[in-house]
Scaffold this motif. Structure first.
Motif, PDB file in Angstrom:
ATOM      1  N   TYR A  50      -1.043   7.989  -2.323  1.00  0.00           N
ATOM      2  CA  TYR A  50       0.059   7.081  -2.032  1.00  0.00           C
ATOM      3  C   TYR A  50       1.212   7.803  -1.348  1.00  0.00           C
ATOM      4  CZ  TYR A  50      -1.179   2.753  -4.561  1.00  0.00           C
ATOM      5  OH  TYR A  50      -1.733   1.572  -4.959  1.00  0.00           O
ATOM      6  N   LEU A  51       1.655   8.909  -1.964  1.00  0.00           N
ATOM      7  CA  LEU A  51       2.865   9.573  -1.484  1.00  0.00           C
ATOM      8  C   LEU A  51       2.666  10.232  -0.127  1.00  0.00           C
ATOM      9  CD1 LEU A  51       4.204  11.144  -4.806  1.00  0.00           C
ATOM     10  CD2 LEU A  51       4.729   8.926  -3.782  1.00  0.00           C
ATOM     11  N   GLU A  52       1.446  10.660   0.170  1.00  0.00           N
ATOM     12  CA  GLU A  52       1.175  11.275   1.468  1.00  0.00           C
ATOM     13  C   GLU A  52       1.302  10.284   2.614  1.00  0.00           C
ATOM     14  OE1 GLU A  52      -1.770  15.094   0.835  1.00  0.00           O
ATOM     15  OE2 GLU A  52      -2.679  13.097   0.870  1.00  0.00           O
ATOM     16  N   ALA A  53       1.313   8.988   2.290  1.00  0.00           N
ATOM     17  CA  ALA A  53       1.487   7.989   3.345  1.00  0.00           C
ATOM     18  C   ALA A  53       2.870   8.101   3.988  1.00  0.00           C
ATOM     19  CB  ALA A  53       1.284   6.581   2.777  1.00  0.00           C
ATOM     20  N   ASP A  54       3.851   8.653   3.253  1.00  0.00           N
ATOM     21  CA  ASP A  54       5.170   8.905   3.826  1.00  0.00           C
ATOM     22  C   ASP A  54       5.115  10.253   4.527  1.00  0.00           C
ATOM     23  OD1 ASP A  54       7.800   9.337   4.468  1.00  0.00           O
ATOM     24  OD2 ASP A  54       8.604   8.803   2.499  1.00  0.00           O
ATOM     25  N   LYS A  55       4.876  10.228   5.821  1.00  0.00           N
ATOM     26  CA  LYS A  55       4.647  11.453   6.586  1.00  0.00           C
ATOM     27  C   LYS A  55       5.890  12.333   6.683  1.00  0.00           C
ATOM     28  CE  LYS A  55       0.454  10.110   7.449  1.00  0.00           C
ATOM     29  NZ  LYS A  55      -0.686  10.726   6.721  1.00  0.00           N
ATOM     30  N   GLU A  56       7.065  11.752   6.447  1.00  0.00           N
ATOM     31  CA  GLU A  56       8.301  12.527   6.572  1.00  0.00           C
ATOM     32  C   GLU A  56       8.775  13.076   5.231  1.00  0.00           C
ATOM     33  OE1 GLU A  56      11.208  10.174   8.552  1.00  0.00           O
ATOM     34  OE2 GLU A  56       9.837   9.518  10.117  1.00  0.00           O
ATOM     35  N   ALA A  57       8.058  12.826   4.157  1.00  0.00           N
ATOM     36  CA  ALA A  57       8.508  13.223   2.825  1.00  0.00           C
ATOM     37  C   ALA A  57       8.473  14.740   2.668  1.00  0.00           C
ATOM     38  CB  ALA A  57       7.632  12.564   1.769  1.00  0.00           C
ATOM     39  N   GLU A 100      -9.297  -5.856  -5.064  1.00  0.00           N
ATOM     40  CA  GLU A 100      -9.999  -4.576  -5.114  1.00  0.00           C
ATOM     41  C   GLU A 100      -9.226  -3.506  -4.334  1.00  0.00           C
ATOM     42  OE1 GLU A 100     -12.743  -1.695  -6.119  1.00  0.00           O
ATOM     43  OE2 GLU A 100     -12.378  -3.694  -6.961  1.00  0.00           O
ATOM     44  N   LEU A 101      -8.643  -3.878  -3.201  1.00  0.00           N
ATOM     45  CA  LEU A 101      -7.817  -2.938  -2.448  1.00  0.00           C
ATOM     46  C   LEU A 101      -6.633  -2.466  -3.282  1.00  0.00           C
ATOM     47  CD1 LEU A 101      -7.665  -4.575   1.114  1.00  0.00           C
ATOM     48  CD2 LEU A 101      -8.942  -2.529   0.450  1.00  0.00           C
ATOM     49  N   VAL A 102      -5.994  -3.408  -3.966  1.00  0.00           N
ATOM     50  CA  VAL A 102      -4.836  -3.063  -4.793  1.00  0.00           C
ATOM     51  C   VAL A 102      -5.259  -2.131  -5.921  1.00  0.00           C
ATOM     52  CG1 VAL A 102      -3.052  -3.982  -6.326  1.00  0.00           C
ATOM     53  CG2 VAL A 102      -3.610  -5.193  -4.212  1.00  0.00           C
ATOM     54  N   ARG A 103      -6.363  -2.451  -6.575  1.00  0.00           N
ATOM     55  CA  ARG A 103      -6.827  -1.643  -7.704  1.00  0.00           C
ATOM     56  C   ARG A 103      -7.221  -0.239  -7.275  1.00  0.00           C
ATOM     57  NH1 ARG A 103     -10.511  -6.438 -10.432  1.00  0.00           N
ATOM     58  NH2 ARG A 103      -8.862  -7.360 -11.733  1.00  0.00           N
ATOM     59  N   ARG A 104      -7.746  -0.108  -6.068  1.00  0.00           N
ATOM     60  CA  ARG A 104      -8.152   1.210  -5.569  1.00  0.00           C
ATOM     61  C   ARG A 104      -6.972   2.017  -5.055  1.00  0.00           C
ATOM     62  NH1 ARG A 104     -12.379  -0.686  -1.334  1.00  0.00           N
ATOM     63  NH2 ARG A 104     -11.626   1.225  -0.352  1.00  0.00           N
ATOM     64  N   GLY A 105      -5.797   1.414  -5.024  1.00  0.00           N
ATOM     65  CA  GLY A 105      -4.619   2.134  -4.544  1.00  0.00           C
ATOM     66  C   GLY A 105      -4.526   2.211  -3.037  1.00  0.00           C
TER      67      GLY A 105
END
Length: 416
Positions: free
Chosen positions: A68-75, A390-395
């Motif tokens: 999840y957190l890696e989706a923020d490329k500028e973090a 299912e998408l939500v549950r898989r994150g």
């Protein structure tokens, strides 16, 4: 969902006070992670706190957080808050091991944990503070968070903290006469639409009514209209129309029309004239009892030069294209679908599924899951709801929610 810019954070209470506004509710038994871009808040993630078995072997849970957190490329940093709802934030915590694992993993990923807190029902404390002079046992009163300066600022901006997603209020009550009339109209319109599913003119008439309804300017309340609302509910029972409405709201009419054509939905031999509420053919659109009243705001400009690729249904559904969706129109669609769900039945399953997709696009997984479960309660086995849940549950994160420039802003442009 990303956080608005220009918020002044003076204390941990301010950060913790912002979290319920970012999520829309006060979390319980939750891990909340917020990315940092320098000194700016980035994206907010909430996950259920794991049970004993996961805590004993947390590798998969840790990877889900990282994904999840890696989706923020500028973090370049992370803040963590454990909402334990255990009546206190006593030390040591059963989640100390999980915190250590997150700290190590995020350090290696280039997003070190800058601060971490435990928040109970009554008290909160900094996770790593052992100095009783500044971190007395059992912690500081949670009321300090509720009274924080930033919390007051968010309230001033018009933000509010609602109930848990599972405790959302049902659709606003409507009269029994309206419900009877809208269901009767829905039945009548469904019979006519079933005969015209292969008709391109019928598809255009359906999309035109939805487009004019969603494009009408804001400012006036929804006005129930049984014949129109019965037609809208009937159109949601046709998967091709339902999908086209979602695509049109996010990506524009051209994307909806092109996607339907690519799927081969139309046949020339369907010679029946299209049907729709009379205002569609009169050209008055939503101004005759529409969502907000007044003239439509029109189509947004299409992206790219003439002849540029139009996004396909799959790309729009996953938030890959367009680069930025039409959030104003998606917000309007969310409102309409909420109203149409009030009459229950199979059309409510389609309405809740659409709201679940919009919530997922906004990066609000908890709300998305709640809507999708409502859809499956209304119609068990509803396929699109099952796929999205299912998408939500898989994150899996919606593409728009993962990009700051595309993400939904709960607090509007004035907050940025």
């Amino acid at each position: 969902m990303t956080s608005p810019d220009h918020l002044t954070v003076r204390s941990p209470e301010d950060i913790l006070g912002f979290i319920p506004h970012s999520l829309g509710y006060w979390p319980a038994q939750s891990l909340v992670a917020m990315t940092l871009q320098g000194t700016r808040l980035g994206a907010t993630l909430r996950l259920d706190l794991p049970g004993r078995e996961v805590l004993a072997a947390p590798a998969k849970f840790l990877q889900a957080v990282l994904r999840y957190l890696e989706a923020d490329k500028e973090a370049d940093g992370t803040l963590l808050a454990f909402f334990t709802s255990n009546g206190s934030a006593s030390s040591p915590s059963r989640y100390d091991g999980l915190l250590a694992g997150l700290d190590s993993m995020l350090e290696r990923a280039g997003m070190p944990v800058r601060e971490a807190w435990y928040v109970g029902d009554d008290f909160w404390r900094e996770a790593w503070c052992m100095d009783v002079s500044c971190c007395p046992s059992p912690g500081r009163p949670v009321q300090q968070i509720r009274d924080s300066t930033l919390n007051a600022e968010m309230v001033y901006r018009g933000s509010s903290v609602g109930p848990q997603p599972e405790e959302q209020a049902p659709p606003l009550p409507v009269s029994s006469l309206y419900l009877a009339a809208v269901r009767e109209a829905e039945t009548a319109w469904s019979a006519q639409l079933d005969l015209r599913r292969p008709s391109r003119p019928q598809f255009d008439a359906v999309l035109r009514l939805w487009r004019d309804l969603l494009n009408s300017p804001q400012g006036e309340a929804w006005l129930p209209e049984a014949d129109r609302d019965g037609f809208l509910r009937a159109s949601l029972l046709v998967p091709a129309y339902r999908d086209a409405v979602l695509m049109m709201a996010a990506a524009g009419t051209q994307a909806a029309e092109a996607g339907a054509g690519q799927l081969g939905l139309f046949r020339d031999e369907c010679l029946l004239d299209p049907v729709a509420p009379q205002e569609v053919f009169q050209g008055t659109g939503a101004s005759a009892g529409g969502l907000h009243g007044g003239a439509a705001r029109g189509e947004p400009p299409q992206e790219g030069p003439p002849g540029a690729d139009i996004p396909g249904y799959g790309d729009v559904l996953m938030g890959v294209a367009p680069a930025v969706p039409d959030w104003e129109r998606l917000n309007a669609l969310d409102l309409v679908l909420g109203r149409l769900a009030a009459a229950g039945g199979r059309a409510a399953a389609a309405s809740f599924t659409g709201r679940g997709w919009i919530a997922w696009c906004r990066g609000r997984g908890s709300y998305s899951a709640a809507y999708l479960r409502q859809a499956l309660d209304a119609e068990p086995g509803y396929r699109l709801a099952e796929l999205l849940l299912e998408l939500v549950r898989r994150g899996t994160l919606c593409g728009w929610a993962a990009r700051k420039e595309a993400a939904w802003q709960k607090f509007g442009p004035d907050a940025a």
